[in-house]
Design a protein around this motif. Structure first.
Motif, PDB file in Angstrom:
ATOM      1  N   ALA A 171       0.834  -1.205   0.000  1.00  0.00           N
ATOM      2  CA  ALA A 171       0.000   0.000   0.000  1.00  0.00           C
ATOM      3  C   ALA A 171       0.868   1.253   0.000  1.00  0.00           C
ATOM      4  O   ALA A 171       0.577   2.226  -0.704  1.00  0.00           O
ATOM      5  N   THR A 172       1.951   1.222   0.753  1.00  0.00           N
ATOM      6  CA  THR A 172       2.877   2.352   0.792  1.00  0.00           C
ATOM      7  C   THR A 172       3.536   2.536  -0.570  1.00  0.00           C
ATOM      8  O   THR A 172       3.653   3.668  -1.069  1.00  0.00           O
ATOM      9  N   ALA A 173       3.947   1.438  -1.193  1.00  0.00           N
ATOM     10  CA  ALA A 173       4.581   1.506  -2.515  1.00  0.00           C
ATOM     11  C   ALA A 173       3.603   2.061  -3.550  1.00  0.00           C
ATOM     12  O   ALA A 173       3.976   2.907  -4.381  1.00  0.00           O
ATOM     13  N   VAL A 174       2.349   1.595  -3.507  1.00  0.00           N
ATOM     14  CA  VAL A 174       1.337   2.089  -4.450  1.00  0.00           C
ATOM     15  C   VAL A 174       1.104   3.580  -4.227  1.00  0.00           C
ATOM     16  O   VAL A 174       1.007   4.358  -5.183  1.00  0.00           O
ATOM     17  N   ALA A 175       1.033   3.997  -2.974  1.00  0.00           N
ATOM     18  CA  ALA A 175       0.818   5.415  -2.664  1.00  0.00           C
ATOM     19  C   ALA A 175       1.972   6.269  -3.199  1.00  0.00           C
ATOM     20  O   ALA A 175       1.739   7.353  -3.764  1.00  0.00           O
ATOM     21  N   GLU A 176       3.202   5.808  -3.042  1.00  0.00           N
ATOM     22  CA  GLU A 176       4.366   6.546  -3.545  1.00  0.00           C
ATOM     23  C   GLU A 176       4.339   6.632  -5.068  1.00  0.00           C
ATOM     24  O   GLU A 176       4.593   7.696  -5.641  1.00  0.00           O
ATOM     25  N   LEU A 177       4.036   5.509  -5.710  1.00  0.00           N
ATOM     26  CA  LEU A 177       3.964   5.510  -7.175  1.00  0.00           C
ATOM     27  C   LEU A 177       2.844   6.414  -7.669  1.00  0.00           C
ATOM     28  O   LEU A 177       3.004   7.137  -8.661  1.00  0.00           O
ATOM     29  N   THR A 178       1.706   6.372  -6.983  1.00  0.00           N
ATOM     30  CA  THR A 178       0.572   7.222  -7.361  1.00  0.00           C
ATOM     31  C   THR A 178       0.981   8.688  -7.280  1.00  0.00           C
ATOM     32  O   THR A 178       0.680   9.480  -8.182  1.00  0.00           O
ATOM     33  N   GLU A 179       1.684   9.046  -6.228  1.00  0.00           N
ATOM     34  CA  GLU A 179       2.157  10.418  -6.058  1.00  0.00           C
ATOM     35  C   GLU A 179       3.116  10.797  -7.185  1.00  0.00           C
ATOM     36  O   GLU A 179       3.041  11.899  -7.729  1.00  0.00           O
ATOM     37  N   HIS A 180       4.016   9.880  -7.547  1.00  0.00           N
ATOM     38  CA  HIS A 180       4.933  10.141  -8.664  1.00  0.00           C
ATOM     39  C   HIS A 180       4.162  10.367  -9.962  1.00  0.00           C
ATOM     40  O   HIS A 180       4.475  11.296 -10.719  1.00  0.00           O
TER      41      HIS A 180
END
Length: 182
Positions: free
Chosen positions: A11-20
């Motif tokens: 979930a953290t990885a998806v959130a970071e990618l989404t932000e990118h």
């Protein structure tokens, strides 16, 4: 219970990618299979500090793209994928990727995203063929300066013509006065 920490990490990885995806001016998807760690490091240096080049799992990246409101072709997420999240000049980043791919054929540009729309690899290549923002701005400034110079000359033309006409009339009057006096 062992699944919860893994899911939290995902979930953290998806959130970071989404932000990118949301914060980037463009994103270029590449296949990096066959590149060495030193070559990837070299690519990151060439892309500059404003572009983030990172590897992510395709399933997480797909979810992040969807969360960012992007609709990308599933074919872009086939095979090992790395993402160039461009924060600066999109044209310069596209040129850097294209030039690096020419020098290192293991890097394959798959496509990308620009202004929320999917790009094919051909469209990324067309972006790379554009001139940089600074060059385009310099050309625009030069064109504007030329137009201002033309405008100034146009505005000055009636004054110049009036001055020539006055000089010609004065000369004619002097000739007539000289002829009348003789």
């Amino acid at each position: 219970m062992a699944d919860k920490p893994v899911r939290a990490d995902k979930a953290t990885a998806v959130a970071e990618l989404t932000e990118h995806f949301r914060d980037s001016g463009a994103t270029v998807l590449t296949e990096y299979r066959g590149l060495t760690v030193s070559q990837i490091t070299e690519l990151r240096v060439k892309l500059g500090k404003e572009t983030t080049y990172s590897v992510a799992k395709n399933t997480l990246a797909k979810r992040a793209a969807a969360d960012a409101g992007l609709s990308l072709d599933d074919a872009l997420f086939a095979g090992p994928t790395a993402f160039a999240f461009v924060g600066g000049d999109v044209v310069e980043a596209a040129k850097s990727l294209r030039d690096f791919a020419k020098a290192h054929p293991a890097l394959v540009i798959k496509g990308g995203v620009f202004e929320g729309k999917g790009l094919t690899k051909e469209e990324v290549s067309k972006l790379a063929d554009l001139e940089s923002r600074e060059v385009l701005l310099a050309k625009l400034a030069g064109a504007m300066k030329a137009n201002l110079s033309k405008a100034a000359a146009t505005f000055q033309a009636p004054l110049t013509q009036t001055a020539r006409l006055a000089a010609a009339l004065q000369e004619k009057r002097e000739q007539q006065d000289g002829a009348a006096a003789a």
